[in-house]
Design a protein around this motif. Structure first.
Motif, PDB file in Angstrom:
ATOM      1  N   THR A  47      41.432  26.278  40.556  1.00  0.00           N
ATOM      2  CA  THR A  47      42.552  25.435  39.947  1.00  0.00           C
ATOM      3  C   THR A  47      41.859  24.397  38.932  1.00  0.00           C
ATOM      4  O   THR A  47      42.736  23.723  38.346  1.00  0.00           O
ATOM      5  N   GLN A  48      40.814  24.027  39.007  1.00  0.00           N
ATOM      6  CA  GLN A  48      39.937  23.119  38.137  1.00  0.00           C
ATOM      7  C   GLN A  48      39.788  23.617  36.898  1.00  0.00           C
ATOM      8  O   GLN A  48      39.258  22.780  36.043  1.00  0.00           O
ATOM      9  N   ALA A  66      43.500  31.827  41.118  1.00  0.00           N
ATOM     10  CA  ALA A  66      43.729  30.966  42.295  1.00  0.00           C
ATOM     11  C   ALA A  66      44.725  31.298  43.327  1.00  0.00           C
ATOM     12  O   ALA A  66      44.574  31.426  44.393  1.00  0.00           O
ATOM     13  N   SER A  67      46.052  31.877  42.556  1.00  0.00           N
ATOM     14  CA  SER A  67      46.993  32.388  43.260  1.00  0.00           C
ATOM     15  C   SER A  67      46.360  33.499  44.210  1.00  0.00           C
ATOM     16  O   SER A  67      47.088  33.623  45.469  1.00  0.00           O
ATOM     17  N   TYR A 108      40.535  26.056  45.251  1.00  0.00           N
ATOM     18  CA  TYR A 108      40.135  24.700  44.875  1.00  0.00           C
ATOM     19  C   TYR A 108      39.495  24.914  43.530  1.00  0.00           C
ATOM     20  O   TYR A 108      40.093  24.135  42.472  1.00  0.00           O
ATOM     21  N   THR A 164      43.153  19.707  33.906  1.00  0.00           N
ATOM     22  CA  THR A 164      44.031  20.706  34.205  1.00  0.00           C
ATOM     23  C   THR A 164      45.221  19.692  34.761  1.00  0.00           C
ATOM     24  O   THR A 164      46.424  19.821  34.656  1.00  0.00           O
ATOM     25  N   VAL A 201      44.637  30.435  36.776  1.00  0.00           N
ATOM     26  CA  VAL A 201      45.643  30.190  37.507  1.00  0.00           C
ATOM     27  C   VAL A 201      46.096  31.252  38.463  1.00  0.00           C
ATOM     28  O   VAL A 201      46.189  31.285  39.636  1.00  0.00           O
TER      29      VAL A 201
END
Lengths: 346, 457
Positions: free
Chosen positions: B417-418, B428-429, B414, A230, B425
């Motif tokens: 996001t990986q 995660a937000s 965390y 990413t 995405v």
């Protein structure tokens, strides 16, 4: 106050007695971040289909996983280590020193390493030689080793687009880096004939020549990415000239943003990697602590389920995600069923 | 420092020979003007500083909200599924134990067939979309949902039942605008034809977007089905850790502060302890993680990924904060109160527990809540004790559940996001939003406690 103190002590007592009483009943797994998504997919399906609790999977990298794996046997050591490379002799030794003597090696399939750039940029057709000439610290020009002067892909190979060289390659802590160096840079070095020259200059020392070949330039043309793909993708979005190194699975999930380069005129696909045509691939493994089978419930079932046709075979969820199925999966399945350990079959 | 110039003898700036200049009260003289200009300048700087701060906050919160709010709604697809007894219960005994032998792989074809049959029944033309692609519109997690239902209701076999499944992450992205026809043309996981079919299904009312409780209550999911990922395990894990921190850090911290503040003699030892506590408050949190790994896991043999270990590590981290704020709160209680209590014959302990501590309580609680909020957002120490893990099962109720593996909210952010699938995405937000909501609630509680109960003397 009194209530709080009482609760605190009750909690502490309960916690301690719980540790003493109940052995761990879920499988603990750690290791390679390349294998991590596959392990997560298997874990999820395993928890849904069996009465065993879902295993707990951590990343961290192949070396970290194997190090934890080799720390010993018992409840607070992990049962399975995922690795994107084969276990090293040093690690087997470390394992043996700590009493981990029976290790089962399970190959789950292959992973392709692809080179991709921004979808709107030009497409590339690389050979390992191009990459060696673009990224090596020293190359031979007119018979003498000089610091790599190439600035554009056109300098490397006139057939390539005139684009500034900027490579985003995995950092040294990644297993992928090793494969990249050996299968791309070193192969390119040999193909270009520089390997022989390095060897001659080093007085016939093959090791030294290999080392000179695989030294990557440090003038900012090559950027080490210590995070995961990413991060590479984010960097690539910021600098459209960049070319990133990705796993096939990651690319397959982001085909709307990336265009993939061919290597020696072969497009990386699950099929071309399985047939061995696409040169840059590597096997993926997980290692099982046989001493924990029978103690940690479901450990053997997990290993068998991972390599079952329904999961790791053609058209299964793992190959849909980007794993290249192992043609010898049946052999692996039998080895797992028989609980064959490393060394017992050699 | 420039104040010192004011201390000059009066009139020293004026030559004594000439007639003293009378400063006008209406016209500001140059010196006054300079002072005013200086003041205006300083105010502007202050306003700019505040402006930068507010702007940074607005941009941060704005981008998080913009990316994260879609995570709270999810696309669902209605599919009537014929529960084929021949496939799901080959032995025909309707015994859930025997039916467990049919794995989720056996259920997926039924869903695909159900969706196909429904398309034909409703007369929706699928225009070159293959059967496999039609099946791909439904989340890969649907088979597990169906299997759980069948195992719980074995009597329903042979019936056709309407299910509401999650739609595939790409379909969900299309309804949210993340996936477009253009990006689908390049995407190997979805095609524009599939999206056109989705449009038709949507018009028929079979595909719709709904509030997604599963995002808050469900467990994490693999990259194969980002649409099913939730943060339930992470929220429970964080909650358990906060419980451990509260139960351990509050009594220990308060006891230590009371002793140091009210009973201990002021000598070299207490000075040393005080300096060390202040130092500990500034130690980077990762250090506590290393300590936790060495002591709680390697030496005491506690399991990895357990909220108890996380809570213990965070307790160590929070203790200095609580001790410092508690001591400040105790110090703020006027000594006359203690003297009065002692003068009336109360013992030292009685004076502290009956008079000083109740008055200091709002301050102590505020400090504790702020310490907890800090601990809630901490990620670094948790990475070392195995909390950065993929955990699917919910931990049991405490106390036994404190040793079950769990995740934590910041760690979940965390983790997501990986992941390689772009759908993570937004999740995660979304998790950041939930974390921020918790933090805001805790800080508001701290402020309310302070406003309501704090007494000033």
């Amino acid at each position: 106050m009194r209530i709080l103190t009482a609760t605190a002590s009750a909690l502490a007592v309960a916690a301690v007695s719980a540790t003493a009483a109940a052995a761990r009943d879920q499988i603990q797994i750690a290791g390679s971040s390349t294998v991590l998504p596959y392990a997560q997919i298997v874990t999820e399906a395993f928890g849904e289909n069996f009465d065993f609790p879902s295993p707990v999977v951590q990343g961290g990298g192949s070396s970290v996983g194997l190090k934890n794996f080799c720390e010993g046997t018992g409840d607070n050591t992990i049962d399975v280590a995922n690795a994107s490379r084969k276990i090293r002799d040093k690690e087997i030794q470390a394992c043996a020193d700590n009493g981990v003597t029976e290790i089962m090696e399970v190959r789950i399939g292959y992973d392709g390493i692809v080179f991709a750039s921004d979808i709107n940029g030009p497409s590339f057709a690389f050979t390992p030689e191009d990459w060696y000439k673009a990224l090596a610290a020293n190359v031979y020009v007119d018979g003498a080793a000089v610091a790599n002067p190439n600035k554009s892909w056109k300098d490397v190979n006139p057939a390539l687009a005139d684009q500034t060289i900027l490579a985003l390659i995995p950092g040294t802590k990644h297993g992928t880096r090793e494969v990249f160096e050996e299968k791309v840079i070193l192969a390119g070095c040999e193909a270009s004939g520089d390997f022989e020259k390095f060897k001659a200059d080093a007085g016939g020392d093959k090791k030294a020549a290999e080392k000179s070949c695989m030294a990557i330039r440090t003038d900012g043309v090559s950027v080490d990415i210590d995070g995961d793909y990413t991060e590479t993708l984010a960097k690539l979005n910021n600098d459209k000239d960049a070319i990133g190194v990705f796993g096939l699975a990651f690319y397959e999930n982001n085909t709307d943003k990336l265009t993939v380069a061919t290597m020696s005129d072969v497009t990386p696909t699950v099929a071309s990697i399985a047939s061995g045509e696409y040169p840059v691939s590597r096997p993926l493994y997980f290692y099982v602590k046989k001493q924990h089978i029978g103690i940690i419930p479901g450990l053997k079932e997990y290993a068998e389920f991972f390599v079952s046709d329904a999961m790791a075979g053609n058209g299964g969820p793992l190959s849909n995600y980007g794993l290249v199925p192992d043609p010898e999966l049946a052999k692996t399945q039998k080895a797992v069923a028989d609980e064959e350990t490393m060394g017992s079959n050699s | 420092m420039s104040d010192s110039t004011l201390g000059l003898p009066p009139g020293s700036g004026v030559p004594p020979t000439s007639k003293p200049v009378r400063p006008s009260l209406i016209e500001p003289d140059p010196k006054i003007r300079r002072r005013h200009a200086k003041e205006r300048r300083f105010r502007t700087f202050g306003m700019i500083a505040v402006g930068i701060g507010v702007l940074a906050l607005v941009v941060l919160v704005g981008s998080v909200l913009k990316q994260g709010l879609p995570a709270f709604s999810q696309t669902f697809i209605d599919v009537p599924v014929y529960l084929d007894p021949a496939k799901l219960d080959p032995d025909g005994n309707r015994d859930p134990e025997e039916m467990k032998k049919v794995l989720t792989f056996g259920y997926s074809p039924l869903i695909a067939a159900g969706l196909q049959a429904d398309l034909v029944k409703r007369g929706l033309d699928k225009e070159g979309v293959t059967a496999k692609e039609v099946a791909a519109l439904v989340s890969k997690g649907a088979a597990a949902q169906l299997r759980d239902y069948v195992l719980a209701h074995p009597k329903k076999l042979g019936e056709t039942i309407e299910f509401r499944f999650l739609a595939n992450g790409r379909v969900d992205g299309y309804l949210k605008g993340r996936v477009t026809m253009e990006s689908a043309a390049l995407d190997s996981n979805i095609s524009p034809q599939q999206l056109q079919l989705v449009d038709k299904l949507r018009a028929a009312g079979l595909v719709q977007k709904k509030f997604n409780w599963r995002f808050i209550t469900g467990p994490d999911a693999s990259d194969n089905r980002p649409e099913a990922a939730g943060m339930g395990v992470a929220i429970i894990g964080s909650l358990y850790m906060m419980m451990v921190v509260l139960v351990l850090a509050l009594p220990i911290g308060v006891a230590a502060s009371i002793y140091l503040e009210e009973f201990a003699k002021q000598n070299r030892w207490t000075d040393l302890i005080e300096v060390n506590i202040s130092n500990l408050a500034a130690v980077p949190s990762i250090v506590f993680g290393i300590l936790g790994l060495a002591i709680f896991i390697n030496w005491a043999g506690l399991p990895q990924s357990a909220p108890l270990v996380g809570g213990l590590v965070l307790t160590l981290m929070t203790l200095p904060t609580i001790i410092i704020s508690t001591r400040a709160a105790l110090k703020a209680v006027p000594p006359s109160l203690r003297d009065a209590a002692l003068g009336l014959g109360a013992s030292k302990t009685q004076a502290v527990f009956h008079h000083v501590l109740p008055l200091a309580m709002p301050g102590i609680l505020t400090g504790t809540i702020i310490g907890l909020a800090q601990a809630l957002g901490e990620t670094a120490p948790l990475m070392l004790i195995g909390m950065v893990a993929f955990v699917r099962d919910f931990p049991e109720a405490p106390p036994a559940g404190l040793l079950d593996p769990a995740s934590a909210l910041p760690v979940q952010v965390y983790n997501w996001t990986q992941r390689s699938d772009p759908a993570f995405v937004e999740r995660a937000s979304g998790a950041i939003i939930v974390l921020l909501v918790f933090l805001v609630l805790m800080n508001t509680l701290a402020i309310i406690l302070r406003r309501r109960f704090e007494r000033r003397w």
